[in-house]
Design a protein around this motif. Structure first.
Motif, PDB file in Angstrom:
ATOM      1  N   VAL A 322     -26.474 -13.503  59.274  1.00 54.84           N
ATOM      2  CA  VAL A 322     -25.296 -12.876  59.835  1.00 54.84           C
ATOM      3  C   VAL A 322     -24.682 -12.274  58.589  1.00 54.84           C
ATOM      4  O   VAL A 322     -24.039 -11.111  58.559  1.00 54.84           O
ATOM      5  N   ASP A 323     -24.478 -13.076  57.570  1.00 53.54           N
ATOM      6  CA  ASP A 323     -23.671 -12.557  56.403  1.00 53.54           C
ATOM      7  C   ASP A 323     -24.470 -11.594  55.566  1.00 53.54           C
ATOM      8  O   ASP A 323     -23.984 -10.705  54.786  1.00 53.54           O
ATOM      9  N   ASN A 324     -25.926 -11.539  55.675  1.00 50.96           N
ATOM     10  CA  ASN A 324     -26.695 -10.827  54.765  1.00 50.96           C
ATOM     11  C   ASN A 324     -27.600 -10.172  55.559  1.00 50.96           C
ATOM     12  O   ASN A 324     -28.749  -9.839  54.996  1.00 50.96           O
ATOM     13  N   TRP A 325     -27.447  -9.671  56.639  1.00 54.78           N
ATOM     14  CA  TRP A 325     -28.578  -9.085  57.425  1.00 54.78           C
ATOM     15  C   TRP A 325     -29.440  -7.758  56.870  1.00 54.78           C
ATOM     16  O   TRP A 325     -30.637  -7.799  57.104  1.00 54.78           O
ATOM     17  N   SER A 326     -28.801  -7.043  56.133  1.00 57.31           N
ATOM     18  CA  SER A 326     -29.454  -5.825  55.846  1.00 57.31           C
ATOM     19  C   SER A 326     -30.464  -6.424  54.596  1.00 57.31           C
ATOM     20  O   SER A 326     -31.473  -5.613  54.362  1.00 57.31           O
ATOM     21  N   ARG A 327     -30.293  -7.309  53.950  1.00 57.22           N
ATOM     22  CA  ARG A 327     -31.227  -7.956  52.936  1.00 57.22           C
ATOM     23  C   ARG A 327     -32.575  -8.440  53.591  1.00 57.22           C
ATOM     24  O   ARG A 327     -33.472  -8.358  52.837  1.00 57.22           O
ATOM     25  N   PHE A 328     -32.395  -9.135  54.758  1.00 55.98           N
ATOM     26  CA  PHE A 328     -33.726  -9.636  55.451  1.00 55.98           C
ATOM     27  C   PHE A 328     -34.684  -8.522  56.271  1.00 55.98           C
ATOM     28  O   PHE A 328     -35.791  -9.031  56.424  1.00 55.98           O
ATOM     29  N   LEU A 329     -34.043  -7.395  56.692  1.00 62.02           N
ATOM     30  CA  LEU A 329     -34.698  -6.638  57.816  1.00 62.02           C
ATOM     31  C   LEU A 329     -35.617  -5.835  56.896  1.00 62.02           C
ATOM     32  O   LEU A 329     -35.251  -5.107  55.947  1.00 62.02           O
ATOM     33  N   PRO A 330     -37.039  -5.659  57.474  1.00 60.53           N
ATOM     34  CA  PRO A 330     -37.734  -4.897  56.782  1.00 60.53           C
ATOM     35  C   PRO A 330     -37.299  -3.167  56.879  1.00 60.53           C
ATOM     36  O   PRO A 330     -36.808  -2.869  57.870  1.00 60.53           O
TER      37      PRO A 330
END
Length: 434
Positions: A322-330
């Motif tokens: 939730v805090d860093n979602w943009s970093r994890f999504l392909p």
């Protein structure tokens, strides 16, 4: 009992009794009924309706062909089902929001079907997450976080799995009776106290007309309530995507923007309407309006985001998603613009064509064995009624290859119509059936 006698009854326009439909359902599950008999059964129902009582009997027979879950929790067990659309990621918002309001949501979901995306495929865009925990782990996640979104195990409504495969190759998918029994046998096997149905109509839905959608909603609501599950249906418009994106990771990004306070929009309106009815039916709110306000508050104040993050971590995803979602999504390697061919207003969308363009990019399956590319899809789709100028971007294509992007740009350009006349945009919430 004899399968041939039951099929002959149906062929003559007679409705088999409850015991006969239960017996046939068990035969579907354990192989006592052949594929030929299953196909004849489905075709006979298509040609001669079961009626309300027969529909309930078939639904219960298919539900009882496998395991029925029971729960020992300190709140009501609730769920939602959508008949399918594009940019429809309501489940990812509704489950944690309802959990934040005191419900438990053991949501058994599916994968993409035709032009519509699948909730499981969207969740699996999150690295490490698994949607197939064993039953003990499933129960633990629901008890600890209030919600879990998983695939159906092999012993949940096995009669439906068998009949669905036969229907797919015998031109019997469209039967109102069979659609109703298929949807509800799986949902009722989850041991629910209440259910809300999002029945969609419009170019991006399976039921294109409001009359077709209303007929399905009536059948589902009548059958589920007769089977003992408090159920309400909401008819919602699907003439354009619910979020500006279509595609697995792209839709998860849209959900995270809502959960983190960056956007609300149509997706939140539908989520609040559905969740409000569900809370009211379960006794967690005095009425649907109060329930909708409670869901809205949970989305805005971070409680739904907290539940979602805990669910993601419990299902194997990143603890800090939730805090860093943009970093994890392909992310896709190729992004191309779709531009308006003239000045005017975005007048209409072929929702089915938009969905199929994502499938062609690799974001869905053309055959069951296909793998899914979670990064591809469409973003920044301009809403209906928006004034645009020639050359203005009206959507973006996210693709793995340049050639695939070019084909998708051509498809999307044809699917989004620009006209000098401003259209009348349909109301998002069209009707309520209870």
């Amino acid at each position: 009992m004899d399968a041939r006698a039951i099929i002959a009854k149906l062929r003559r326009g007679q409705v088999p009794d409850t015991q006969e439909l239960a017996w046939f359902s068990q035969g579907l599950a354990d192989g006592g009924v052949s594929d030929a008999q299953a196909g004849a059964f489905a075709m006979a129902i298509c040609l001669n309706t079961l009626g309300n009582d027969g529909r309930v009997a078939l639904t219960l027979g298919m539900r009882d062909s496998g395991r029925i879950l029971d729960w020992d929790l300190d709140g009501p067990v609730l769920d939602k089902h959508s008949t399918g659309g594009i940019g429809d990621c309501v489940s990812l918002l509704l489950a944690p929001a309802v959990a934040a309001c005191g419900g438990y949501v053991p949501m058994i979901s599916g994968r993409g079907l035709g032009h519509t995306g699948g909730t499981l495929d969207k969740l699996e865009a999150i690295p490490g997450l698994t949607t197939t925990p064993d039953e003990q782990r499933f129960r633990e996640i629901v008890a600890q976080t209030g919600c879990a979104i998983v695939g159906a195990s092999a012993d949940i409504a096995p009669a439906d799995k068998r009949l669905y495969a036969v229907r797919d190759v015998t031109a019997t998918v469209e039967s109102l009776d069979l659609i109703t029994a298929s949807i509800l046998s799986k949902k009722l096997a989850a041991g629910l106290d209440a259910l809300v149905l999002d029945v969609k109509t419009g170019s991006g839905a399976f039921m294109k007309s409001k009359a077709e959608a209303a007929a399905l909603a009536q059948a589902l609501v009548q059958t589920a309530n007769a089977a003992g599950c408090k159920t309400t249906a909401i008819l919602t418009d699907m003439s354009q995507p619910l979020v500006p994106s279509v595609g697995n990771a792209l839709e998860v990004a849209e959900i995270m923007r809502v959960l983190t306070g960056q956007a609300m929009g149509p997706i939140a309106e539908v989520t609040c309407a559905l969740g409000g009815v569900l809370l009211a039916d379960a006794g967690l709110a005095p009425d649907a309006k109060a329930g909708a306000d409670a869901i809205d508050a949970a989305l805005r104040d971070g409680r739904a985001a907290d539940r979602f993050g805990r669910m993601i971590a419990a299902m194997g995803g990143p603890v800090q998603f939730v805090d860093n979602w943009s970093r994890f999504l392909p992310e896709a390697t190729v992004i191309s613009e779709v531009r308006a061919g003239s000045d005017g207003f975005v007048h209409s969308m072929d929702g089915e064509a938009l969905g199929l363009s994502v499938v062609a990019l690799g974001g869905g399956r053309q055959v069951e064995s296909d793998s899914v590319d979670p990064a591809v899809g469409l973003s920044d789709v301009v809403p209906l009624g928006t004034a645009v100028q020639r050359g203005q971007t009206i959507a973006r294509v996210h693709a793995a290859r340049e050639d695939a992007a070019r084909l998708a740009v051509d498809t999307v350009s044809k699917a989004i119509s620009v006209s000098p006349e401003k259209p009348d945009v349909a109301a998002l919430i069209q009707d309520r059936i209870s």
